[in-house]
Design a protein around this motif. Structure first.
Motif, PDB file in Angstrom:
ATOM      1  N   LEU A  68       8.303  -4.149 -14.172  1.00  0.00           N
ATOM      2  CA  LEU A  68       7.862  -4.773 -12.924  1.00  0.00           C
ATOM      3  C   LEU A  68       6.966  -3.814 -12.132  1.00  0.00           C
ATOM      4  N   GLU A  69       7.366  -2.555 -12.064  1.00  0.00           N
ATOM      5  CA  GLU A  69       6.562  -1.548 -11.365  1.00  0.00           C
ATOM      6  C   GLU A  69       5.203  -1.380 -12.035  1.00  0.00           C
ATOM      7  N   ARG A  70       5.177  -1.326 -13.362  1.00  0.00           N
ATOM      8  CA  ARG A  70       3.911  -1.189 -14.088  1.00  0.00           C
ATOM      9  C   ARG A  70       2.995  -2.380 -13.836  1.00  0.00           C
ATOM     10  N   LEU A  71       3.571  -3.569 -13.766  1.00  0.00           N
ATOM     11  CA  LEU A  71       2.762  -4.760 -13.515  1.00  0.00           C
ATOM     12  C   LEU A  71       2.046  -4.657 -12.172  1.00  0.00           C
ATOM     13  N   PHE A  72       2.718  -4.060 -11.176  1.00  0.00           N
ATOM     14  CA  PHE A  72       2.132  -3.924  -9.839  1.00  0.00           C
ATOM     15  C   PHE A  72       1.203  -2.725  -9.667  1.00  0.00           C
ATOM     16  N   THR A  73       1.244  -1.779 -10.600  1.00  0.00           N
ATOM     17  CA  THR A  73       0.447  -0.567 -10.405  1.00  0.00           C
ATOM     18  C   THR A  73      -0.530  -0.249 -11.533  1.00  0.00           C
ATOM     19  N   ASP A  74      -0.265  -0.724 -12.746  1.00  0.00           N
ATOM     20  CA  ASP A  74      -1.110  -0.359 -13.883  1.00  0.00           C
ATOM     21  C   ASP A  74      -1.068  -1.463 -14.930  1.00  0.00           C
ATOM     22  N   ALA A 118      -3.659  -5.107 -11.755  1.00  0.00           N
ATOM     23  CA  ALA A 118      -3.238  -4.185 -10.689  1.00  0.00           C
ATOM     24  C   ALA A 118      -3.634  -2.757 -11.028  1.00  0.00           C
ATOM     25  N   GLN A 119      -3.864  -1.984  -9.974  1.00  0.00           N
ATOM     26  CA  GLN A 119      -4.200  -0.582 -10.171  1.00  0.00           C
ATOM     27  C   GLN A 119      -3.981   0.190  -8.882  1.00  0.00           C
ATOM     28  N   MET A 120      -3.907   1.497  -9.056  1.00  0.00           N
ATOM     29  CA  MET A 120      -3.858   2.407  -7.926  1.00  0.00           C
ATOM     30  C   MET A 120      -5.282   2.920  -7.741  1.00  0.00           C
ATOM     31  N   VAL A 121      -5.902   2.590  -6.614  1.00  0.00           N
ATOM     32  CA  VAL A 121      -7.310   2.901  -6.384  1.00  0.00           C
ATOM     33  C   VAL A 121      -7.420   4.218  -5.618  1.00  0.00           C
ATOM     34  N   LYS A 122      -8.060   5.174  -6.265  1.00  0.00           N
ATOM     35  CA  LYS A 122      -8.268   6.478  -5.633  1.00  0.00           C
ATOM     36  C   LYS A 122      -9.483   6.425  -4.723  1.00  0.00           C
ATOM     37  N   PRO A 153      -4.718   9.478  -0.421  1.00  0.00           N
ATOM     38  CA  PRO A 153      -3.777   8.976  -1.419  1.00  0.00           C
ATOM     39  C   PRO A 153      -4.298   7.682  -2.051  1.00  0.00           C
ATOM     40  N   PRO A 154      -3.904   7.415  -3.301  1.00  0.00           N
ATOM     41  CA  PRO A 154      -4.335   6.161  -3.921  1.00  0.00           C
ATOM     42  C   PRO A 154      -3.729   4.958  -3.190  1.00  0.00           C
ATOM     43  N   VAL A 155      -4.425   3.836  -3.287  1.00  0.00           N
ATOM     44  CA  VAL A 155      -3.989   2.604  -2.639  1.00  0.00           C
ATOM     45  C   VAL A 155      -3.695   1.566  -3.729  1.00  0.00           C
ATOM     46  N   GLN A 156      -2.549   0.931  -3.639  1.00  0.00           N
ATOM     47  CA  GLN A 156      -2.164  -0.095  -4.610  1.00  0.00           C
ATOM     48  C   GLN A 156      -2.890  -1.398  -4.310  1.00  0.00           C
ATOM     49  N   VAL A 157      -3.550  -1.970  -5.327  1.00  0.00           N
ATOM     50  CA  VAL A 157      -4.205  -3.269  -5.197  1.00  0.00           C
ATOM     51  C   VAL A 157      -3.828  -4.124  -6.394  1.00  0.00           C
ATOM     52  N   TYR A 158      -3.716  -5.427  -6.163  1.00  0.00           N
ATOM     53  CA  TYR A 158      -3.479  -6.344  -7.287  1.00  0.00           C
ATOM     54  C   TYR A 158      -3.989  -7.731  -6.935  1.00  0.00           C
ATOM     55  N   LEU A 159      -4.277  -8.493  -7.984  1.00  0.00           N
ATOM     56  CA  LEU A 159      -4.779  -9.858  -7.822  1.00  0.00           C
ATOM     57  C   LEU A 159      -3.581 -10.797  -7.686  1.00  0.00           C
ATOM     58  N   ALA A 160      -3.262 -11.128  -6.457  1.00  0.00           N
ATOM     59  CA  ALA A 160      -2.052 -11.900  -6.154  1.00  0.00           C
ATOM     60  C   ALA A 160      -2.096 -13.326  -6.687  1.00  0.00           C
ATOM     61  N   ILE A 168      -9.602 -16.429  -4.782  1.00  0.00           N
ATOM     62  CA  ILE A 168      -8.929 -15.311  -5.433  1.00  0.00           C
ATOM     63  C   ILE A 168      -8.399 -14.443  -4.300  1.00  0.00           C
ATOM     64  N   VAL A 169      -7.166 -13.981  -4.405  1.00  0.00           N
ATOM     65  CA  VAL A 169      -6.598 -13.136  -3.357  1.00  0.00           C
ATOM     66  C   VAL A 169      -6.298 -11.751  -3.930  1.00  0.00           C
ATOM     67  N   LEU A 170      -6.857 -10.747  -3.289  1.00  0.00           N
ATOM     68  CA  LEU A 170      -6.586  -9.362  -3.624  1.00  0.00           C
ATOM     69  C   LEU A 170      -5.596  -8.825  -2.606  1.00  0.00           C
ATOM     70  N   ALA A 171      -4.439  -8.361  -3.075  1.00  0.00           N
ATOM     71  CA  ALA A 171      -3.423  -7.783  -2.191  1.00  0.00           C
ATOM     72  C   ALA A 171      -3.601  -6.268  -2.173  1.00  0.00           C
ATOM     73  N   VAL A 172      -3.558  -5.684  -0.972  1.00  0.00           N
ATOM     74  CA  VAL A 172      -3.752  -4.248  -0.794  1.00  0.00           C
ATOM     75  C   VAL A 172      -2.565  -3.705  -0.009  1.00  0.00           C
ATOM     76  N   ARG A 173      -1.824  -2.779  -0.604  1.00  0.00           N
ATOM     77  CA  ARG A 173      -0.666  -2.192   0.080  1.00  0.00           C
ATOM     78  C   ARG A 173      -1.162  -1.299   1.215  1.00  0.00           C
ATOM     79  N   MET A 174      -0.692  -1.578   2.424  1.00  0.00           N
ATOM     80  CA  MET A 174      -1.102  -0.813   3.596  1.00  0.00           C
ATOM     81  C   MET A 174       0.091  -0.001   4.104  1.00  0.00           C
ATOM     82  N   ALA A 175      -0.076   1.312   4.178  1.00  0.00           N
ATOM     83  CA  ALA A 175       0.985   2.165   4.710  1.00  0.00           C
ATOM     84  C   ALA A 175       1.200   1.881   6.191  1.00  0.00           C
TER      85      ALA A 175
END
Length: 195
Positions: free
Chosen positions: A29-35, A39-43, A52-59, A100-107
């Motif tokens: 599940l973690e890999r699906l959300f990050t790699d 999904a990817q961690m965008v530097k 720090p990298p930012v997590q993004v995924y196509l929701a 298309i929705v791109l989700a971006v994790r915001m600290a």
């Protein structure tokens, strides 16, 4: 004789196709959300002191939609109704076929309280498909029940396209200019593009 197990391993379906979401491990599940293909961690761009990298995924991709539901089921999110999340879910139900929705994790969502920063985000967040650019059609800010900024873009990606690139300006993120690229071929499951 030893080559058959290796070939079977190489051609095995990925876990998101081979197993039901309830059977995914926490690591899967973690890999699906990050790699994953969605999904990817965008530097930050190459700088002396990258943020720090930012997590993004196509929701809106089916595997990510399933992953979000499974994550919510496992965390058993409860509490008062989150109006922003409910608004997003209602909008998504009506617009999934066209957006298309791109989700971006915001600290933090502090940058989203600055009107100038939000305008800049609305102007600079674009989706690039080949030589064509498409502006974001809207966004949903993070909320108490959903820590993701959700950026909407027109569904203009075709199976014949090579990749889709999201050029992002993320208010409140150290080094707010980010870029995420997704390969179209990798996001195809059983002949259907999942975005």
């Amino acid at each position: 004789m030893m080559i058959w197990p290796l070939l079977l391993f190489l051609f095995a379906a990925p876990f998101w196709e081979a197993k039901a979401p309830a059977n995914w491990t926490e690591d899967e599940l973690e890999r699906l959300f990050t790699d994953s293909p969605w999904a990817q961690m965008v530097k930050a761009p190459g700088r002396v002191a990258p943020g720090p990298p930012v997590q993004v995924y196509l929701a809106t991709a089916a595997p990510m939609d399933q992953a979000e539901r499974e994550r919510d089921r496992r965390s058993r999110r409860q509490g008062p109704a989150d109006v922003l999340t409910e608004d997003y879910q209602a909008w998504l139900k009506e617009n999934r076929a066209a957006q298309i929705v791109l989700a971006v994790r915001m600290a933090t969502n502090a940058g989203l309280f600055d009107e100038r920063e939000v305008r800049r985000m609305e102007e600079e967040c674009v989706m690039r498909v080949g030589r064509k650019k498409f502006k974001s059609t809207g966004h949903f800010p993070p909320s108490a029940g959903d820590p993701y900024l959700r950026l909407a873009f027109p569904r203009e990606v075709q199976p014949r396209d090579k990749s889709v690139v999201f050029e992002l300006y993320l208010p409140g993120v150290p080094i707010p200019d980010r870029e995420a690229e997704f390969g179209v071929k990798e996001m195809t499951i059983k002949g259907k593009l999942e975005m």
